[in-house]
Design an enzyme around this catalytic site. Structure first.
Site: not given
Length: 256
Positions: A101, A202, A232
């Site tokens: 991320s 996601d 995610h």
């Protein structure tokens, strides 16, 4: 299996907590996500993988995260990238950066800086649901005008999240600093293999955002894997297995 040891680095007077598994190279460095810490599922799974494979592995917490010092609200992309560089500089030999991320953005910034300086120790990037430019493209661009006005006037906004029992604090400093660290505006090269794992489900970083990154890395060896039922976090057992396989393949390629 080698024993993991705890330590710390000092960056601008703030103690950055680390955990290190000794082993052979190339080493692996974990770069976590926004308000995540190094005890998370993926970070721990990589520690186990490194111990099993005999690879060097280093994980750490950004300032304001986990066991590190500093306040989360004082954090910016520039500060966290500087801390990641200090961690990288504490290692020797080739390194593989694994960024999740926000950690994907930090990894790209570090890779771009190393390439500009002619530093040849970056062996590969593994990016999990990478979120480059998220403060601008995925936050500011989607905020209602009332939220933007609150951030500009008060310097902060408390954003509810599904992951924790308390909101994320989004500061004006984070947003404004993010604009100085954007990477998706034009093509650039990191000069090493890039492997991207992205969930099609996601809700935080849409898969098209990751595909935009692929178009910017036109000169590099990039493999993009879209997991059609992945979210995610990509922390399910099957996601962890996929990550381990990607690293195993990369290590075999790097050893030649």
């Amino acid at each position: 299996m080698a024993e993991e040891t705890s330590g710390h680095l000092s960056v601008d007077g703030i103690e950055i907590a680390t955990r290190r598994v000794p082993g052979q190279g190339p080493g692996v460095i974990w770069l976590g996500g926004f308000r995540s810490d190094m005890t998370g599922t993926k970070a721990q799974a990589l520690a186990d993988w490194a111990g099993e494979r005999g690879h060097e592995y280093l994980r750490f917490d950004y300032s304001g995260h986990g066991a590190s010092g500093g306040a989360f609200e004082d954090g910016t992309i520039s500060r966290w990238a500087k801390e990641a560089r200090a961690v990288f500089d504490s290692t020797d030999g080739p390194q593989v950066l694994v960024g999740s991320s926000m950690g994907g953005w930090i990894a790209l910034l570090l890779a771009r800086a190393l390439a500009a300086e002619g530093v040849k120790r970056l062996a590969a990037l593994v990016l999990i649901a990478p979120a480059p430019d998220f403060t601008e493209a995925l936050m500011w661009a989607t905020f209602p005008e009332a939220v933007k006005e609150e951030i500009m006037a008060k310097g902060r906004f408390e954003r509810p999240t599904q992951y924790d029992g308390w909101p994320y604090v989004i500061t004006r400093a984070l947003i404004e600093d993010g604009r100085h660290n954007l990477v998706l505006g034009a093509p650039f090269s990191v000069g090493c293999p890039v492997r991207i794992l992205q969930g099609a489900q996601d809700a935080d970083v849409p898969w098209r955002h990751a595909m935009h990154l692929v178009t910017c890395l036109a000169e590099d060896d990039v493999v993009f894997s879209l997991i059609k039922d992945g979210d995610h976090r990509l922390s399910r057992p099957q996601d962890i297995d996929r990550l381990r396989r990607v690293l195993d393949m990369l290590m075999n390629e790097l050893k030649g």
